[in-house]
Motif scaffolding. Structure first.
Motif, PDB file in Angstrom:
ATOM      1  N   LEU A   1       3.644  13.970  -9.802  1.00 32.00           N
ATOM      2  CA  LEU A   1       4.793  14.853  -9.994  1.00 32.00           C
ATOM      3  C   LEU A   1       5.210  14.892 -11.460  1.00 32.00           C
ATOM      4  N   VAL A   2       5.250  13.747 -12.111  1.00 34.54           N
ATOM      5  CA  VAL A   2       5.608  13.693 -13.534  1.00 34.54           C
ATOM      6  C   VAL A   2       4.608  14.495 -14.354  1.00 34.54           C
ATOM      7  N   LEU A   3       3.325  14.358 -14.044  1.00 33.70           N
ATOM      8  CA  LEU A   3       2.306  15.104 -14.778  1.00 33.70           C
ATOM      9  C   LEU A   3       2.475  16.607 -14.599  1.00 33.70           C
ATOM     10  N   SER A   4       2.748  17.048 -13.376  1.00 36.72           N
ATOM     11  CA  SER A   4       2.929  18.487 -13.152  1.00 36.72           C
ATOM     12  C   SER A   4       4.201  18.997 -13.833  1.00 36.72           C
ATOM     13  N   LEU A   5       5.262  18.197 -13.832  1.00 38.71           N
ATOM     14  CA  LEU A   5       6.491  18.610 -14.510  1.00 38.71           C
ATOM     15  C   LEU A   5       6.297  18.673 -16.018  1.00 38.71           C
TER      16      LEU A   5
ATOM     17  N   ALA B   1       0.839  -1.206   0.000  1.00 38.30           N
ATOM     18  CA  ALA B   1       0.000   0.000   0.000  1.00 38.30           C
ATOM     19  C   ALA B   1       0.873   1.255   0.000  1.00 38.30           C
ATOM     20  N   ARG B   2       1.961   1.242   0.776  1.00 43.08           N
ATOM     21  CA  ARG B   2       2.863   2.400   0.822  1.00 43.08           C
ATOM     22  C   ARG B   2       3.509   2.637  -0.534  1.00 43.08           C
ATOM     23  N   LEU B   3       3.924   1.564  -1.183  1.00 46.31           N
ATOM     24  CA  LEU B   3       4.566   1.697  -2.486  1.00 46.31           C
ATOM     25  C   LEU B   3       3.579   2.178  -3.554  1.00 46.31           C
ATOM     26  N   ARG B   4       2.362   1.694  -3.483  1.00 55.39           N
ATOM     27  CA  ARG B   4       1.347   2.157  -4.442  1.00 55.39           C
ATOM     28  C   ARG B   4       1.065   3.650  -4.255  1.00 55.39           C
ATOM     29  N   ALA B   5       1.018   4.099  -3.015  1.00 52.19           N
ATOM     30  CA  ALA B   5       0.806   5.520  -2.747  1.00 52.19           C
ATOM     31  C   ALA B   5       1.980   6.342  -3.278  1.00 52.19           C
ATOM     32  N   ARG B   6       3.185   5.841  -3.096  1.00 53.19           N
ATOM     33  CA  ARG B   6       4.380   6.554  -3.588  1.00 53.19           C
ATOM     34  C   ARG B   6       4.380   6.635  -5.110  1.00 53.19           C
ATOM     35  N   VAL B   7       3.965   5.561  -5.763  1.00 51.24           N
ATOM     36  CA  VAL B   7       3.877   5.569  -7.225  1.00 51.24           C
ATOM     37  C   VAL B   7       2.867   6.615  -7.682  1.00 51.24           C
ATOM     38  N   ARG B   8       1.720   6.702  -6.988  1.00 49.54           N
ATOM     39  CA  ARG B   8       0.729   7.722  -7.327  1.00 49.54           C
ATOM     40  C   ARG B   8       1.310   9.121  -7.171  1.00 49.54           C
ATOM     41  N   GLU B   9       2.059   9.350  -6.086  1.00 45.26           N
ATOM     42  CA  GLU B   9       2.697  10.658  -5.871  1.00 45.26           C
ATOM     43  C   GLU B   9       3.662  10.979  -7.006  1.00 45.26           C
ATOM     44  N   LEU B  10       4.462  10.000  -7.396  1.00 43.79           N
ATOM     45  CA  LEU B  10       5.447  10.230  -8.462  1.00 43.79           C
ATOM     46  C   LEU B  10       4.768  10.455  -9.807  1.00 43.79           C
TER      47      LEU B  10
END
Length: 65
Positions: A36-40, A24-33
């Motif tokens: 971030l990629v979309l905003s960049l 679950a933690r890794l899935r949340a981190r992937v969503r965050e990244l």
């Protein structure tokens, strides 16, 4: 068939709790990244558009009258 269904369910009773929490933690981190990629990408597109407009303006200024 029952084993296949248990493996398919998200709450597999054979999976230790720490692995479920880590997943679950890794899935949340992937969503965050991904966010971030979309905003960049959005920021990069805006910068490219502004730079292109600046280049067009300077190229028109360099044309002989």
């Amino acid at each position: 068939m029952a084993k296949a269904l248990i493996g398919y369910m998200s709450s597999d009773l054979r999976t230790p709790a720490h692995l479920t929490a880590e997943n679950a933690r890794l899935r949340a981190r992937v969503r965050e990244l991904e966010d971030l990629v979309l905003s960049l990408k959005t920021e990069n597109d805006a910068l490219v558009a502004a730079h292109t407009a600046d280049l067009d303006t300077s190229m028109q200024e360099m044309q002989p009258a």
